[in-house]
Write an enzyme that holds these catalytic residues in place. Structure first.
Site, PDB file in Angstrom:
ATOM      1  N   ASP A  39     -39.446 -15.678 -31.007  1.00 24.57           N
ATOM      2  CA  ASP A  39     -39.459 -14.224 -30.797  1.00 24.57           C
ATOM      3  C   ASP A  39     -40.911 -13.780 -30.766  1.00 24.57           C
ATOM      4  OD1 ASP A  39     -39.048 -11.296 -31.240  1.00 24.57           O
ATOM      5  OD2 ASP A  39     -36.998 -11.894 -31.741  1.00 24.57           O
ATOM      6  N   SER A  92     -24.514  -8.791 -20.076  1.00 24.07           N
ATOM      7  CA  SER A  92     -24.114  -7.419 -20.408  1.00 24.07           C
ATOM      8  C   SER A  92     -23.052  -6.953 -19.433  1.00 24.07           C
ATOM      9  CB  SER A  92     -25.338  -6.507 -20.289  1.00 24.07           C
ATOM     10  OG  SER A  92     -24.950  -5.150 -20.324  1.00 24.07           O
ATOM     11  N   ALA A  93     -22.212  -6.050 -19.902  1.00 24.05           N
ATOM     12  CA  ALA A  93     -21.248  -5.402 -19.009  1.00 24.05           C
ATOM     13  C   ALA A  93     -21.962  -4.580 -17.941  1.00 24.05           C
ATOM     14  CB  ALA A  93     -20.305  -4.514 -19.809  1.00 24.05           C
ATOM     15  N   TYR A  98     -32.997  -2.884 -15.001  1.00 20.72           N
ATOM     16  CA  TYR A  98     -32.494  -3.654 -16.146  1.00 20.72           C
ATOM     17  C   TYR A  98     -31.193  -4.370 -15.768  1.00 20.72           C
ATOM     18  CZ  TYR A  98     -29.605  -4.435 -20.233  1.00 20.72           C
ATOM     19  OH  TYR A  98     -28.730  -4.995 -21.124  1.00 20.72           O
ATOM     20  N   ASN A 113     -32.135   5.207 -27.441  1.00 20.47           N
ATOM     21  CA  ASN A 113     -31.491   5.463 -26.152  1.00 20.47           C
ATOM     22  C   ASN A 113     -29.982   5.465 -26.293  1.00 20.47           C
ATOM     23  OD1 ASN A 113     -33.868   5.370 -24.428  1.00 20.47           O
ATOM     24  ND2 ASN A 113     -33.968   3.197 -24.954  1.00 20.47           N
ATOM     25  N   ASN A 114     -29.484   4.712 -27.253  1.00 16.56           N
ATOM     26  CA  ASN A 114     -28.046   4.470 -27.336  1.00 16.56           C
ATOM     27  C   ASN A 114     -27.384   5.405 -28.348  1.00 16.56           C
ATOM     28  OD1 ASN A 114     -29.192   1.292 -26.811  1.00 16.56           O
ATOM     29  ND2 ASN A 114     -27.739   2.196 -25.392  1.00 16.56           N
ATOM     30  N   GLY A 134     -26.701   8.071 -13.809  1.00 17.29           N
ATOM     31  CA  GLY A 134     -26.173   6.710 -13.772  1.00 17.29           C
ATOM     32  C   GLY A 134     -25.009   6.453 -14.705  1.00 17.29           C
ATOM     33  N   ASP A 135     -24.664   7.399 -15.578  1.00 14.32           N
ATOM     34  CA  ASP A 135     -23.560   7.163 -16.517  1.00 14.32           C
ATOM     35  C   ASP A 135     -22.206   7.240 -15.816  1.00 14.32           C
ATOM     36  OD1 ASP A 135     -25.068   6.671 -18.727  1.00 14.32           O
ATOM     37  OD2 ASP A 135     -24.617   8.555 -19.766  1.00 14.32           O
ATOM     38  N   ARG A 158     -26.153  12.174 -18.058  1.00 11.21           N
ATOM     39  CA  ARG A 158     -27.336  11.326 -17.886  1.00 11.21           C
ATOM     40  C   ARG A 158     -27.173  10.577 -16.565  1.00 11.21           C
ATOM     41  NH1 ARG A 158     -28.218   6.999 -22.639  1.00 11.21           N
ATOM     42  NH2 ARG A 158     -26.334   6.156 -21.693  1.00 11.21           N
ATOM     43  N   LYS A 200     -30.114  -8.648 -15.373  1.00 12.12           N
ATOM     44  CA  LYS A 200     -28.980  -9.385 -15.949  1.00 12.12           C
ATOM     45  C   LYS A 200     -28.161 -10.031 -14.829  1.00 12.12           C
ATOM     46  CE  LYS A 200     -29.826  -8.589 -20.295  1.00 12.12           C
ATOM     47  NZ  LYS A 200     -30.252  -9.682 -21.189  1.00 12.12           N
TER      48      LYS A 200
HETATM   49  C1  UD1 Z   1     -26.407   1.664 -22.033  1.00  7.83           C
HETATM   50  C2  UD1 Z   1     -26.988   1.253 -20.711  1.00  7.83           C
HETATM   51  C3  UD1 Z   1     -26.502  -0.144 -20.405  1.00  7.83           C
HETATM   52  C4  UD1 Z   1     -26.925  -1.087 -21.509  1.00  7.83           C
HETATM   53  C5  UD1 Z   1     -26.378  -0.571 -22.824  1.00  7.83           C
HETATM   54  C6  UD1 Z   1     -26.867  -1.396 -24.001  1.00  7.83           C
HETATM   55  C7  UD1 Z   1     -27.353   3.303 -19.412  1.00  7.83           C
HETATM   56  C8  UD1 Z   1     -26.909   4.114 -18.246  1.00  7.83           C
HETATM   57  N1  UD1 Z   1     -26.609   2.212 -19.679  1.00  7.83           N
HETATM   58  O1  UD1 Z   1     -24.980   1.650 -21.930  1.00  7.83           O
HETATM   59  O2  UD1 Z   1     -27.052  -0.571 -19.181  1.00  7.83           O
HETATM   60  O3  UD1 Z   1     -26.411  -2.376 -21.256  1.00  7.83           O
HETATM   61  O4  UD1 Z   1     -26.793   0.769 -23.041  1.00  7.83           O
HETATM   62  O5  UD1 Z   1     -28.217  -1.187 -24.292  1.00  7.83           O
HETATM   63  O6  UD1 Z   1     -28.315   3.613 -20.081  1.00  7.83           O
HETATM   64  N2  UD1 Z   1     -24.591   9.277 -25.091  1.00  7.83           N
HETATM   65  C9  UD1 Z   1     -24.759  10.598 -25.460  1.00  7.83           C
HETATM   66  N3  UD1 Z   1     -25.908  10.958 -26.113  1.00  7.83           N
HETATM   67  C10 UD1 Z   1     -26.896  10.048 -26.431  1.00  7.83           C
HETATM   68  C11 UD1 Z   1     -26.719   8.705 -26.052  1.00  7.83           C
HETATM   69  C12 UD1 Z   1     -25.553   8.364 -25.369  1.00  7.83           C
HETATM   70  O7  UD1 Z   1     -23.888  11.432 -25.203  1.00  7.83           O
HETATM   71  O8  UD1 Z   1     -27.908  10.442 -27.016  1.00  7.83           O
HETATM   72  C13 UD1 Z   1     -23.330   8.872 -24.420  1.00  7.83           C
HETATM   73  C14 UD1 Z   1     -23.529   8.266 -23.035  1.00  7.83           C
HETATM   74  O9  UD1 Z   1     -23.509   9.259 -22.045  1.00  7.83           O
HETATM   75  C15 UD1 Z   1     -22.318   7.316 -22.975  1.00  7.83           C
HETATM   76  C16 UD1 Z   1     -22.121   6.865 -24.420  1.00  7.83           C
HETATM   77  O10 UD1 Z   1     -22.764   7.857 -25.221  1.00  7.83           O
HETATM   78  O11 UD1 Z   1     -21.159   8.002 -22.565  1.00  7.83           O
HETATM   79  C17 UD1 Z   1     -22.745   5.519 -24.738  1.00  7.83           C
HETATM   80  O12 UD1 Z   1     -24.119   5.523 -24.330  1.00  7.83           O
HETATM   81  P1  UD1 Z   1     -25.093   4.300 -24.665  1.00  7.83           P
HETATM   82  O13 UD1 Z   1     -24.995   3.967 -26.109  1.00  7.83           O
HETATM   83  O14 UD1 Z   1     -26.439   4.650 -24.124  1.00  7.83           O
HETATM   84  O15 UD1 Z   1     -24.462   3.074 -23.895  1.00  7.83           O
HETATM   85  P2  UD1 Z   1     -24.139   2.897 -22.317  1.00  7.83           P
HETATM   86  O16 UD1 Z   1     -24.585   4.058 -21.527  1.00  7.83           O
HETATM   87  O17 UD1 Z   1     -22.707   2.513 -22.204  1.00  7.83           O
END
Ligand code: UD1
Length: 341
Positions: free
Chosen positions: A31, A124-125, A148, A197-198, A296-297, A294, A152
């Site tokens: 790492d 990843s999905a 990204y 981000n997630n 691309g979602d 967001r 993958k």
């Molecule tokens: C995201 C990535 C995906 C990556 C995965 C793991 C995008 C478009 N997709 O997936 O490529 O493999 O993370 O790292 O970025 N949400 C909110 N508020 C937030 C954050 C998220 O409402 O502050 C919502 C999103 O719109 C989504 C859900 O929560 O509906 C999950 O989001 P997230 O955790 O970012 O995962 P993915 O978008 O599925």
């Protein structure tokens, strides 16, 4: 087995190292700590009752990767080391292709040189692109919507081609849905740098008081409550999926070639359902505001996990409440992640 885990100090990597050690494997971690912490590995050692060796190497450094493989002499490699922020990949595509695709090429070359051809790859999905036909099976059409995702997609293709070129290779392409949760000890968990981000790391930081409120990206999707639906999977279930995949592809009877398996639960949860579950688990309120979608979602994404069940004998066992409880134990016990705790 002697196993090299690249990216083993990161979120999914560290949890997988715990499970590999629990199975009696020997583990060396490679790492560069660019988005991970040596403290995570120290704690993995605490949980497992033995220390884990760390080689501080960047996967883009071909000579260093080869030297690491020559030193560690692994029988199998689990490859997590990669960059994973979608937005950043749009800004810095060359860096993403270099690290994710180029890093894997360096690894494959080094593995071949030391005669190790058993590889579990962290896919990843996201490789299902903008697919709308749910649930996603391993035969669903592949694509991508950002650099990204393309890294993958391309790395999977590289590995399928490598496996097709030499029948000694065994490759598992593990397509993760949305990993969340933490080890039940509360000692290791996800520790994103900067603004998460997630969804779940963001909610956890709101609950612990590091951030004001969650921004819900869109409540006008075609879903039961209008918010996005995803297949959240407990990181310990995910880690167990790696152990199962490794067992399937290693040893004299291991399956050869490259095979993809979805690692998901098969159940979707909406943003509002996740918020409610986290509020129950933490006893804290999570204020939200709704903002536009967001870029691309997709509305909905969830797995058909049948192939992993039938071929690996693996199923995810932990539900959304347990994911939130374990995330909360980690976040409340380590409000600043690994930094000051
Ligand atoms: C995201 C990535 C995906 C990556 C995965 C793991 C995008 C478009 N997709 O997936 O490529 O493999 O993370 O790292 O970025 N949400 C909110 N508020 C937030 C954050 C998220 O409402 O502050 C919502 C999103 O719109 C989504 C859900 O929560 O509906 C999950 O989001 P997230 O955790 O970012 O995962 P993915 O978008 O599925």
């Amino acid at each position: 087995m002697q196993i090299l885990v690249t990216g083993g100090a990161g979120y999914i990597g560290s949890h997988t190292v715990v499970e590999l050690l629990a199975q009696g494997h020997e583990v060396v971690v490679l790492d560069d700590l660019s988005n991970a912490s040596a403290e995570a590995l120290r704690r993995v050692g605490e949980i497992a009752g033995r220390e884990v060796e760390l080689l501080e190497v960047d996967v883009t450094d071909e000579a260093a990767v080869l030297a690491a493989l020559e030193g560690a002499r692994p029988e199998a490699v689990v490859h997590f080391a990669a960059l994973k922020a979608v937005g950043e990949s749009v800004e810095q595509p060359e860096r993403y292709y270099r690290t994710n695709v180029g890093g894997t090429l360096n690894l494959v070359r080094a593995m071949d040189a030391v005669g190790c051809r058993t590889l579990v790859f962290s896919s990843s999905a996201t490789v299902y692109g903008a697919a709308t036909q749910m649930p996603l099976t391993e035969d669903s059409p592949l694509g991508a919507t950002n650099p990204y995702g393309w890294t993958k997609f391309m790395t999977e293709q590289v590995l399928r081609d490598v496996a097709a070129s030499d029948e000694r290779w065994s490759v598992a392409l593990l397509r993760y849905f949305n990993p969340v949760g933490a080890h039940p000890s509360g000692r290791i968990g996800e520790d994103p740098r900067g603004v998460p981000n997630n969804l779940v790391p963001f909610i956890a930081q709101v609950a612990v008081g590091r951030r004001e409120q969650l921004t819900v990206f869109g409540d006008d999707f075609d879903t039961p409550d209008g918010t996005g639906v995803r297949d959240y999977i407990h990181v310990v279930d995910l880690a167990e999926g790696h152990v199962a995949a490794l067992a399937k592809i290693s040893g004299p009877d291991g399956v050869r070639g490259a095979h993809a398996w979805n690692l998901g639960t098969g159940t979707g949860s909406s943003v509002r359902q996740v918020v409610a579950a986290f509020e129950r688990a933490s006893g804290r309120e999570v204020p939200v505001r709704v903002a536009p979608r967001r870029a691309g979602d997709v509305a909905t994404s969830y797995a058909d996990p049948a192939r992993a069940r039938d071929e690996l004998g693996w199923t995810a066992r932990r539900g959304l409440d347990e994911m939130c409880e374990d995330t909360w134990r980690w976040q409340s016990g380590n409000p600043q992640g690994y930094a000051t705790s």
